[in-house]
Scaffold this active site. Structure first.
Site, short mmCIF file in Angstrom:
data_model
loop_
_atom_site.label_atom_id
_atom_site.label_comp_id
_atom_site.label_asym_id
_atom_site.label_seq_id
_atom_site.Cartn_x
_atom_site.Cartn_y
_atom_site.Cartn_z
N LYS A 83 0.84 -1.20 0.00
CA LYS A 83 0.00 0.00 0.00
C LYS A 83 0.87 1.24 0.00
CE LYS A 83 -3.46 2.80 1.96
NZ LYS A 83 -3.95 3.42 3.17
N LYS A 95 2.22 10.40 4.96
CA LYS A 95 2.45 9.31 5.90
C LYS A 95 2.82 8.03 5.14
CE LYS A 95 -0.42 6.42 8.56
NZ LYS A 95 -1.76 6.22 9.12
#
Lengths: 306, 294
Positions: free
Chosen positions: A176, A245
């Site tokens: 991801k 992030k």
């Protein structure tokens, strides 16, 4: 399991994503237990028929399959391994699913601790945002044993339409982060290309059509351009901070392994500029404006912008 | 009788264009600075002429496909250049991978002689040139494109009009820059995944239905990396040359390039390890070597 043989499901973390996913799980016949540090968030689900727990360890004691949807890997660590954490009560053959965008390193650490207790774990970070969470159309990258995935597929099917197997435990979190690093890099590249094309007097629509018939195309130019960047609709419901992030997660893995990322590290530098300008909470698509400002195009392009 | 077409630059591309046009009934005249290429022409039933000016005197349409922007200037404005023999209403189709700036300069000079010019750089490589399936990005007047369309349709299947003169070259350069950036991105990112123990095929399956997809992950990686052939029939040297054109163009347009310049810098670093004639996909291997192998 409850008296009718249904597995009990526990859910920890009722934030923007968690609460929407929980709504979907209410539709299952299984008993649902919830926990969040906000009592208000729990009350909402209590009124809808869920049971309320008083700690993560309470959830792991009462439930067979436990899911977490938490803001970052430190909080995941606290909830699983900390005081009153799941580790205190969780027992053999239970399953733990982490839906958070955690780090591969943390996932491996938690997986190891849980394995000693005979607990099975999969990492299952989700993409596509809050809208997709509500509709049950998330894309979920799943790392871990295939047999564990099959045992809890009925839950994941309730949450998403694309359940993508990525390999061993932690590969979901890794891929991801890698996917988002790729999409951010391809995006900045595409915006830079668009900026140059505009300055060269090429119509943005024609440019998009030409690139999409050529080797420079990407998901950014074939799908996202039309949706967000050509009409300048900065509303993808995903913040710059969240993208940053994910970039950090990928680049941190590289840093720890002393692997150079000579090209894609620039992507995060550009995101750092955006964040240092206080734009972290803004929509990720606004990186377009940051790139345009850096390349000094914006002030000249107002008249040509669509 | 069909039109007489002149080709200036009878190299890899020019000779294929010549053959293709001849098969479609055009009469072809050609010039090349290289003597061995001049000698090859009669074998191809192409008529050699000794200067670009001679080609211009003979032909109604002139296709230029030479080495770079400076070679374009030389064959059009130089001694015995096109400008010295060209007749009014001739059309110049400029197919070199050149810069918009040079193309506009050529346009200004040729317009003074009543000559029309479009820029029409091609992509997809030599096999596409042989089969007439090139992608052609066109810049210039609509009217000139309209008059040249039957010729262009002999050569390519996708003909996209990008805007005024020079925009074909602009979009081509930008596309190549984006391709190199997306290749470097895919290479670094997927290689990091490999180092973390993920499988390439599985990563590609997931990425290609997600937001990180690019033509590099959906086409190049499966075709050239998974198969371990690394043969895309496009050289490292050409990619580097195209990148330099994009960077030069960005400077001329006063756009500060971020990713493009970083990519160009990496190609410079790689050029000490990769010969120009090596396939561009070897970039993947070299970057992986930097990363300590995968």
């Amino acid at each position: 399991m409850d008296k009718s043989g249904f597995k009990r499901i526990g859910f920890i973390g009722l934030g923007v994503m968690g609460s929407r996913m929980c709504e979907r799980l209410l539709l299952l016949e299984n008993n649902l237990f919830v926990y969040d540090i906000s009592k208000e968030a729990m009350d909402y689900f209590y009124k809808k028929g869920a049971e309320v727990a008083d700690s993560p360890k309470d959830i792991s004691q009462k439930c067979d399959i436990i899911l977490t949807s938490l803001p970052n890997h430190q909080i995941v660590e606290n909830v699983v391994l900390g005081t009153n954490g799941m580790i205190e009560t969780i027992s053999e053959d239970k399953i733990y699913i982490d839906l958070s965008s955690s780090t591969p390193e943390m996932t491996k650490k938690i997986g190891k601790a849980l394995k000693e207790k005979g607990v099975k774990m999969i990492d299952a970070p989700v993409s596509r945002g809050a809208g997709a969470a509500r509709e049950g159309t998330l894309s979920i990258m799943v790392g871990g044993e295939e047999s564990t995935l099959e045992e809890c597929r009925f839950i994941l099917d309730q949450l998403g339409t694309d359940i993508l197997q990525t390999g061993k435990l932690s590969s979901g979190h890794m891929l991801k982060a890698l996917n988002n690093l790729m999409s951010a890099s391809n995006l900045i590249t595409a915006i830079e290309g668009l900026s140059m094309a505009k300055k060269a007097g090429v119509d943005p629509e024609v440019f998009t059509q030409a690139i999409n018939a050529s080797s420079g195309k990407s998901h950014m130019t074939t799908v996202r351009f039309e949706k967000y960047y050509l009409p300048r609709h900065f509303n993808s419901n995903f913040s710059l901070e969240l993208m940053n992030k994910d970039l950090s997660i990928a680049l941190e893995v590289a840093r720890k392994k002393a692997v150079p990322m000579m090209f894609s590290s620039l992507t995060q530098e550009i995101y750092s500029i955006a964040i240092s300008q206080g734009k972290g909470h803004e929509d990720n698509t606004r990186i377009m404006e940051v790139v345009e400002e850096l390349t000094e195009l914006q002030k000249n392009s107002k008249e040509t912008a669509l | 009788m069909k039109m007489k077409i002149g080709i200036i630059g009878y190299g890899e591309l020019g000779s294929r264009l010549g053959k293709r046009l001849m098969q479609n009934g055009y009469t072809i005249y050609a010039f090349d600075v290289c003597e061995s290429k001049m000698q090859k022409m009669p074998h191809d039933k192409v008529n050699p002429l000794s200067t670009p000016a001679n080609v211009a005197e003979k032909c109604e349409v002139i296709i230029t496909c030479v080495n770079d922007d400076l070679a374009v200037e030389q064959c059009i404005l130089g001694e015995d250049g096109v400008i010295h023999g060209v007749k009014k209403d001739t059309t110049v189709i400029e197919m070199t991978t050149s810069t918009p700036e040079m193309t506009k300069n050529m346009g200004r000079e040729l317009h003074k002689k009543g000559v029309n010019i479009i820029d029409a750089p091609v992509s997809r490589g030599i096999p596409a040139a042989e089969q007439g399936t090139l992608s052609i990005l066109v810049g210039g007047e609509k009217e000139t494109l309209k008059n040249s369309r039957s010729i262009l349709e002999t050569l390519g299947t996708d003909i996209i009009h990008c805007g005024e003169l020079g925009t074909g070259h602009a979009v081509k350069a930008i596309n190549m820059m984006m391709m190199s950036c997306n290749l470097l991105t895919a290479t670094e990112t997927l290689s990091l995944g490999l180092k973390e123990g993920l499988e390439l095929e599985k990563m590609l399956d997931v990425i290609n239905v997600s937001s990180g997809e690019s033509y590099m992950t959906s086409h190049h990686f499966p075709k050239y990396v998974l198969t371990e052939t690394y043969q895309s029939k496009f050289s490292f040297g050409l990619m580097n040359k195209d990148l330099k054109i994009a960077i030069k163009m960005a400077e001329e347009l006063e756009v500060v390039s971020l990713m493009g310049k970083r990519s160009s810098h990496l190609y410079d670093l790689l050029s000490s390890r990769l010969p120009a004639e090596e396939d561009n996909m070897h970039t993947v291997k070299e970057i992986q070597a930097w990363m300590g192998g995968v």
